[in-house]
Design a protein around this motif. Structure first.
Motif, short mmCIF file in Angstrom:
data_model
loop_
_atom_site.label_atom_id
_atom_site.label_comp_id
_atom_site.label_asym_id
_atom_site.label_seq_id
_atom_site.Cartn_x
_atom_site.Cartn_y
_atom_site.Cartn_z
N ARG A 1 -28.16 88.59 -10.75
CA ARG A 1 -29.43 88.48 -11.46
C ARG A 1 -29.72 87.01 -11.75
N GLY A 2 -30.02 86.29 -10.67
CA GLY A 2 -30.28 84.87 -10.83
C GLY A 2 -29.02 84.05 -10.91
N ASP A 3 -27.90 84.60 -10.44
CA ASP A 3 -26.62 83.89 -10.52
C ASP A 3 -26.54 82.77 -9.49
N ALA A 4 -25.70 81.79 -9.79
CA ALA A 4 -25.54 80.61 -8.93
C ALA A 4 -24.45 80.86 -7.89
N TYR A 5 -24.74 80.48 -6.65
CA TYR A 5 -23.79 80.54 -5.54
C TYR A 5 -23.59 79.13 -5.00
N GLU A 6 -22.38 78.87 -4.53
CA GLU A 6 -22.05 77.55 -4.00
C GLU A 6 -21.45 77.68 -2.60
N LEU A 7 -21.68 76.66 -1.81
CA LEU A 7 -21.08 76.59 -0.47
C LEU A 7 -19.67 76.04 -0.61
N ALA A 8 -18.69 76.80 -0.09
CA ALA A 8 -17.29 76.40 -0.26
C ALA A 8 -16.97 75.12 0.50
N ASN A 9 -17.50 74.98 1.73
CA ASN A 9 -17.23 73.81 2.56
C ASN A 9 -18.46 73.47 3.38
N PRO A 10 -18.62 72.20 3.76
CA PRO A 10 -19.74 71.84 4.64
C PRO A 10 -19.67 72.63 5.96
N ASP B 1 -20.85 72.59 9.98
CA ASP B 1 -21.37 71.81 11.12
C ASP B 1 -22.13 72.73 12.07
N PHE B 2 -23.21 72.17 12.65
CA PHE B 2 -24.03 72.90 13.62
C PHE B 2 -24.07 72.11 14.92
N VAL B 3 -23.91 72.84 16.02
CA VAL B 3 -23.89 72.20 17.34
C VAL B 3 -24.86 72.93 18.27
N THR B 4 -25.23 72.24 19.33
CA THR B 4 -25.98 72.90 20.40
C THR B 4 -25.04 73.89 21.08
N PRO B 5 -25.47 75.15 21.28
CA PRO B 5 -24.58 76.13 21.91
C PRO B 5 -23.97 75.62 23.21
N GLY B 6 -22.66 75.78 23.35
CA GLY B 6 -21.95 75.34 24.54
C GLY B 6 -21.45 73.92 24.47
N THR B 7 -21.69 73.24 23.34
CA THR B 7 -21.21 71.87 23.18
C THR B 7 -20.37 71.78 21.91
N THR B 8 -19.77 70.63 21.69
CA THR B 8 -18.94 70.43 20.49
C THR B 8 -19.43 69.28 19.62
N THR B 9 -20.52 68.64 20.01
CA THR B 9 -21.04 67.50 19.25
C THR B 9 -21.88 67.98 18.07
N THR B 10 -21.53 67.51 16.88
CA THR B 10 -22.27 67.92 15.69
C THR B 10 -23.65 67.28 15.67
N VAL B 11 -24.67 68.12 15.55
CA VAL B 11 -26.05 67.64 15.48
C VAL B 11 -26.55 67.64 14.04
N ALA B 12 -26.12 68.64 13.28
CA ALA B 12 -26.54 68.75 11.88
C ALA B 12 -25.36 69.25 11.05
N ARG B 13 -25.39 68.93 9.76
CA ARG B 13 -24.32 69.36 8.86
C ARG B 13 -24.94 69.76 7.52
N LEU B 14 -24.67 70.99 7.13
CA LEU B 14 -25.09 71.47 5.81
C LEU B 14 -24.01 71.08 4.81
N LEU B 15 -24.36 70.19 3.89
CA LEU B 15 -23.37 69.64 2.97
C LEU B 15 -23.15 70.51 1.74
N ALA B 16 -24.19 71.18 1.29
CA ALA B 16 -24.09 72.04 0.11
C ALA B 16 -25.23 73.04 0.16
N LEU B 17 -25.08 74.12 -0.60
CA LEU B 17 -26.13 75.11 -0.68
C LEU B 17 -26.15 75.70 -2.08
N PRO B 18 -26.65 74.92 -3.05
CA PRO B 18 -26.71 75.41 -4.44
C PRO B 18 -27.83 76.43 -4.60
#
Length: 217
Positions: free
Chosen positions: A178-187, A189-206
Motif C-alpha cells: 500500500r504505497g510501500d517502498a521497494y529498492e533495487l538490490a544491485n545495478p 546491466d543491459f546489452v544488445t542481444p547477442g553481445t556482451t558490451t554494456t550499453v545501459a546500466r540501471l543504478l537504482a530503482l526507488p
C-alpha cells in the motif's frame, strides 16, 4: 491484650481462614484464569490469486552510453501467487510475474525509456515470506528479467536485454503493498542481444507500489 490489638488479631485470623478454606462444592464463586493474548499470523495471499500493483519511481538514475540521466517512471506489474514446493504456504509462497511495464522520459524530453518483462516467467524465483508474526513483517523479493527500450531524439530506437534479472526487495506489513517502498538490490546491466558490451546500466530503482484487491483466477 489491649482492645485495638485484639481487633487487629481477630482480623488477621479471619483473613487467613478465607485464604486456606476450600471453596464449597456448588458455590457460585468462580476463579477466572489470567487471559493470555493470542497472536495470529498475518495470512499470505492464497495460491492462485493474481495481484496487480501500480508502480511509481522518481529520479531513477540510468547510465546510457556512459552518460548519467534521471528519469521518472510510471507503470504497473502483475503477479500470480504460486505454491513453493519447499515451503509451508502459510510461511512462504512464490510469485510469478505475468506483467511488468515502466516507462518515462528525462526532464528535457530528449530520451524516453521503457522497461518490460523479458518473456514469460517460466521458473518464478520471486518470493513472499513471513519473517516475523508480531509485529508483522513480510519480506518480498522480486526477481524480474527485463528488456529496456531506449528512444532518443534523432536516433533509432534500440531494445536491450538485462544481463541478470533485476532484484527488487521490500519489507511489508501486509500484502498487497500500500504505497510501500521497494529498492533495487544491485545495478542491472543491459546489452544488445547477442553481445556482451554494456550499453545501459540501471543504478537504482526507488519505487513505490500500491496493490489492488486480489483477484481470484
Amino acid at each position: 491484650m489491649p482492645s485495638r490489638r485484639r481487633c487487629l488479631f481477630a482480623a488477621c485470623i479471619a483473613s487467613l481462614a478465607l485464604v486456606v478454606s476450600p471453596v464449597a462444592e456448588g458455590s457460585a464463586t468462580t476463579v477466572h484464569p489470567r487471559s493470555v493474548p493470542v497472536v495470529h499470523a498475518r495470512a499470505l495471499p492464497a495460491v492462485g490469486v493474481e495481484v496487480p500493483t501500480n508502480v511509481v519511481a522518481v529520479d531513477v538514475p540510468l547510465e546510457v552510453d556512459d552518460v548519467l540521466v534521471k528519469v521518472n517512471l510510471r507503470g504497473a506489474m502483475r503477479q500470480r501467487v504460486e505454491l513453493d514446493p519447499n515451503e509451508n504456504p502459510t510461511v512462504a509462497v512464490r510469485l510469478r510475474t505475468t506483467e511488468f511495464h515502466l516507462e518515462g522520459t528525462t526532464a528535457d524530453g530528449q530520451l524516453g525509456v521503457k522497461f518490460d518483462l523479458a518473456g514469460p516467467d517460466q521458473a518464478p524465483a520471486s518470493t513472499l515470506r513471513v519473517e516475523q508474526v508480531f509485529p508483522p513483517r513480510i519480506r518480498e523479493t522480486d526477481v524480474i528479467p527485463l528488456t529496456l527500450t531506449i528512444e532518443r531524439t534523432g536516433q533509432p530506437t534500440i531494445t536491450l536485454s538485462s544481463v541478470h534479472p533485476a532484484i527488487l526487495t521490500a519489507t511489508l506489513l501486509d500484502f498487497p503493498p500500500r504505497g510501500d517502498a521497494y529498492e533495487l538490490a544491485n545495478p542491472v546491466d543491459f546489452v544488445t542481444p547477442g553481445t556482451t558490451t554494456t550499453v545501459a546500466r540501471l543504478l537504482a530503482l526507488p519505487a513505490q507500489r500500491g496493490g489492488n484487491v486480489l483477484s481470484p483466477q
